[in-house]
Motif scaffolding. Structure first.
Motif, PDB file in Angstrom:
ATOM      1  N   ALA A  52      45.730 -54.509  -0.780  1.00 19.16           N
ATOM      2  CA  ALA A  52      45.631 -53.373  -1.702  1.00 19.16           C
ATOM      3  C   ALA A  52      46.966 -53.143  -2.408  1.00 19.16           C
ATOM      4  CB  ALA A  52      45.203 -52.122  -0.939  1.00 19.16           C
ATOM      5  N   ASP A  53      48.053 -53.196  -1.669  1.00 17.20           N
ATOM      6  CA  ASP A  53      49.374 -52.996  -2.271  1.00 17.20           C
ATOM      7  C   ASP A  53      49.681 -54.073  -3.305  1.00 17.20           C
ATOM      8  OD1 ASP A  53      49.736 -50.772  -0.662  1.00 17.20           O
ATOM      9  OD2 ASP A  53      51.038 -51.815   0.775  1.00 17.20           O
ATOM     10  N   SER A  54      49.355 -55.315  -3.007  1.00 16.33           N
ATOM     11  CA  SER A  54      49.618 -56.417  -3.938  1.00 16.33           C
ATOM     12  C   SER A  54      48.802 -56.280  -5.218  1.00 16.33           C
ATOM     13  CB  SER A  54      49.285 -57.758  -3.273  1.00 16.33           C
ATOM     14  OG  SER A  54      50.102 -57.983  -2.157  1.00 16.33           O
ATOM     15  N   THR A  90      34.618 -54.230   2.954  1.00 19.06           N
ATOM     16  CA  THR A  90      36.015 -53.796   2.891  1.00 19.06           C
ATOM     17  C   THR A  90      36.719 -54.438   1.704  1.00 19.06           C
ATOM     18  OG1 THR A  90      36.079 -53.481   5.285  1.00 19.06           O
ATOM     19  CG2 THR A  90      38.193 -53.659   4.152  1.00 19.06           C
ATOM     20  N   LEU A  91      36.487 -55.717   1.484  1.00 20.64           N
ATOM     21  CA  LEU A  91      37.087 -56.393   0.333  1.00 20.64           C
ATOM     22  C   LEU A  91      36.653 -55.729  -0.963  1.00 20.64           C
ATOM     23  CD1 LEU A  91      38.765 -58.623  -0.978  1.00 20.64           C
ATOM     24  CD2 LEU A  91      36.708 -60.070  -0.904  1.00 20.64           C
ATOM     25  N   ARG A  92      35.368 -55.437  -1.073  1.00 16.79           N
ATOM     26  CA  ARG A  92      34.874 -54.764  -2.285  1.00 16.79           C
ATOM     27  C   ARG A  92      35.543 -53.410  -2.477  1.00 16.79           C
ATOM     28  NH1 ARG A  92      28.826 -54.130  -2.384  1.00 16.79           N
ATOM     29  NH2 ARG A  92      29.403 -53.109  -4.318  1.00 16.79           N
ATOM     30  N   GLU A  93      35.735 -52.680  -1.390  1.00 14.72           N
ATOM     31  CA  GLU A  93      36.414 -51.380  -1.476  1.00 14.72           C
ATOM     32  C   GLU A  93      37.863 -51.542  -1.930  1.00 14.72           C
ATOM     33  OE1 GLU A  93      35.955 -49.460   2.309  1.00 14.72           O
ATOM     34  OE2 GLU A  93      33.770 -49.346   2.110  1.00 14.72           O
ATOM     35  N   VAL A  94      38.570 -52.518  -1.373  1.00 16.30           N
ATOM     36  CA  VAL A  94      39.964 -52.755  -1.741  1.00 16.30           C
ATOM     37  C   VAL A  94      40.059 -53.150  -3.215  1.00 16.30           C
ATOM     38  CG1 VAL A  94      41.932 -54.318  -1.375  1.00 16.30           C
ATOM     39  CG2 VAL A  94      40.756 -53.305   0.586  1.00 16.30           C
ATOM     40  N   LEU A  95      39.207 -54.062  -3.649  1.00 14.54           N
ATOM     41  CA  LEU A  95      39.225 -54.488  -5.050  1.00 14.54           C
ATOM     42  C   LEU A  95      38.869 -53.338  -5.980  1.00 14.54           C
ATOM     43  CD1 LEU A  95      37.423 -57.947  -4.686  1.00 14.54           C
ATOM     44  CD2 LEU A  95      39.864 -57.566  -5.153  1.00 14.54           C
ATOM     45  N   HIS A 100      40.466 -49.149  -9.830  1.00 16.12           N
ATOM     46  CA  HIS A 100      40.418 -47.735 -10.203  1.00 16.12           C
ATOM     47  C   HIS A 100      41.830 -47.165 -10.408  1.00 16.12           C
ATOM     48  CE1 HIS A 100      38.946 -43.630 -10.378  1.00 16.12           C
ATOM     49  NE2 HIS A 100      39.845 -43.307  -9.478  1.00 16.12           N
ATOM     50  N   ARG A 101      42.760 -47.578  -9.550  1.00 17.72           N
ATOM     51  CA  ARG A 101      44.129 -47.053  -9.604  1.00 17.72           C
ATOM     52  C   ARG A 101      44.942 -47.632 -10.746  1.00 17.72           C
ATOM     53  NH1 ARG A 101      46.514 -48.315  -3.979  1.00 17.72           N
ATOM     54  NH2 ARG A 101      48.424 -47.867  -5.090  1.00 17.72           N
ATOM     55  N   PRO A 103      44.576 -49.174 -14.407  1.00 22.39           N
ATOM     56  CA  PRO A 103      43.655 -49.413 -15.530  1.00 22.39           C
ATOM     57  C   PRO A 103      43.719 -50.821 -16.119  1.00 22.39           C
ATOM     58  CG  PRO A 103      44.762 -47.306 -15.792  1.00 22.39           C
ATOM     59  CD  PRO A 103      45.412 -47.994 -14.626  1.00 22.39           C
ATOM     60  N   ALA A 104      44.845 -51.519 -15.991  1.00 21.05           N
ATOM     61  CA  ALA A 104      44.970 -52.865 -16.547  1.00 21.05           C
ATOM     62  C   ALA A 104      44.264 -53.920 -15.702  1.00 21.05           C
ATOM     63  CB  ALA A 104      46.450 -53.236 -16.691  1.00 21.05           C
ATOM     64  N   LEU A 105      43.737 -53.539 -14.534  1.00 15.60           N
ATOM     65  CA  LEU A 105      43.075 -54.475 -13.628  1.00 15.60           C
ATOM     66  C   LEU A 105      41.562 -54.309 -13.690  1.00 15.60           C
ATOM     67  CD1 LEU A 105      43.135 -56.572 -11.312  1.00 15.60           C
ATOM     68  CD2 LEU A 105      43.326 -54.648  -9.722  1.00 15.60           C
ATOM     69  N   THR A 106      40.871 -55.435 -13.837  1.00  9.77           N
ATOM     70  CA  THR A 106      39.414 -55.469 -13.795  1.00  9.77           C
ATOM     71  C   THR A 106      39.015 -56.540 -12.798  1.00  9.77           C
ATOM     72  OG1 THR A 106      39.269 -54.839 -16.123  1.00  9.77           O
ATOM     73  CG2 THR A 106      37.300 -55.800 -15.142  1.00  9.77           C
ATOM     74  N   VAL A 107      37.973 -56.261 -12.013  1.00 10.79           N
ATOM     75  CA  VAL A 107      37.452 -57.234 -11.058  1.00 10.79           C
ATOM     76  C   VAL A 107      35.986 -57.456 -11.366  1.00 10.79           C
ATOM     77  CG1 VAL A 107      37.016 -57.725  -8.618  1.00 10.79           C
ATOM     78  CG2 VAL A 107      39.082 -56.463  -9.287  1.00 10.79           C
ATOM     79  N   ALA A 108      35.580 -58.729 -11.394  1.00 10.38           N
ATOM     80  CA  ALA A 108      34.179 -59.072 -11.667  1.00 10.38           C
ATOM     81  C   ALA A 108      33.696 -60.045 -10.603  1.00 10.38           C
ATOM     82  CB  ALA A 108      34.057 -59.709 -13.048  1.00 10.38           C
ATOM     83  N   LEU A 109      32.431 -59.871 -10.198  1.00 11.23           N
ATOM     84  CA  LEU A 109      31.798 -60.799  -9.270  1.00 11.23           C
ATOM     85  C   LEU A 109      30.976 -61.791 -10.079  1.00 11.23           C
ATOM     86  CD1 LEU A 109      30.504 -58.322  -6.538  1.00 11.23           C
ATOM     87  CD2 LEU A 109      32.704 -59.525  -6.653  1.00 11.23           C
ATOM     88  N   ALA A 110      31.229 -63.057  -9.856  1.00  8.60           N
ATOM     89  CA  ALA A 110      30.499 -64.108 -10.565  1.00  8.60           C
ATOM     90  C   ALA A 110      29.617 -64.844  -9.574  1.00  8.60           C
ATOM     91  CB  ALA A 110      31.472 -65.085 -11.215  1.00  8.60           C
ATOM     92  N   PRO A 111      28.352 -65.061  -9.945  1.00 10.28           N
ATOM     93  CA  PRO A 111      27.493 -65.835  -9.048  1.00 10.28           C
ATOM     94  C   PRO A 111      28.033 -67.264  -8.933  1.00 10.28           C
ATOM     95  CG  PRO A 111      26.419 -65.478 -11.156  1.00 10.28           C
ATOM     96  CD  PRO A 111      27.705 -64.690 -11.181  1.00 10.28           C
ATOM     97  N   GLY A 112      27.773 -67.862  -7.815  1.00  9.59           N
ATOM     98  CA  GLY A 112      28.249 -69.223  -7.606  1.00  9.59           C
ATOM     99  C   GLY A 112      27.228 -70.039  -6.879  1.00  9.59           C
TER     100      GLY A 112
END
Length: 115
Positions: A52-54, A90-95, A100-101, A103-112
Motif C-alpha cells: 500500500a505504501d509503495s 485483500t489485494l483488491r482492497e489495497v489496490l 482512491h488516495r 488520483p494519478a493512479l488507476t488500476v484495471a483488471l484484465a481477463p486472461g
C-alpha cells in the motif's frame, strides 16, 4: 520504480504497467510478482502495508507517471482469485485504496487465459 526493468508502456494518456499474476499460487509469490512487475524499491517489505505504501507513493513510480498518470493492469488474476480468495480480496482492497488516495493512479483488471 524509475530505473528498473519492468513491462512499462508510455501511452498518450499515461504510463501503463502490467502486473501479471499467471502462475502465482500464494501470498509470497504474489508479493514477489508485485516487486518484480511493479519494480518496487528495495525497501518494499513484501507485506500488505508495504505494498500500500509503495503504490501510494508517486516518487517510486516510473519517471513521468506522477504527471501523466499511472495505469496498473492486473492480468491473469482469475486463478489466484479462485484459489486464494481472502488474499485476493485483500489485494483488491489495497489496490482500490491506493487508487482512491492517489488520483494519478488507476488500476484495471484484465481477463486472461489462466481462468
Amino acid at each position: 520504480m524509475a530505473g528498473q526493468a519492468y513491462d512499462v508502456h508510455d501511452q498518450a494518456g499515461g504510463i501503463v504497467i502490467v502486473l501479471d499474476l499467471d502462475g502465482v499460487t500464494d501470498k509470497a509469490g504474489l508479493m514477489d510478482r508485485c516487486a518484480r512487475d511493479l519494480a518496487l524499491p528495495d525497501w518494499f517489505g513484501r507485506n500488505w502495508d508495504a505494498l500500500a505504501d509503495s503504490l501510494a507513493d508517486p516518487t517510486v513510480w516510473p519517471e513521468g507517471a506522477a504527471a501523466k498518470g499511472l495505469l496498473i493492469v492486473v492480468r491473469d488474476w482469475q486463478r489466484y482469485a479462485e484459489t486464494r480468495a481472502e488474499e485476493w480480496e485483500t489485494l483488491r482492497e489495497v489496490l482500490g485504496e491506493a487508487a482512491h488516495r492517489v488520483p494519478a493512479l488507476t488500476v484495471a483488471l484484465a481477463p486472461g487465459g489462466s481462468a
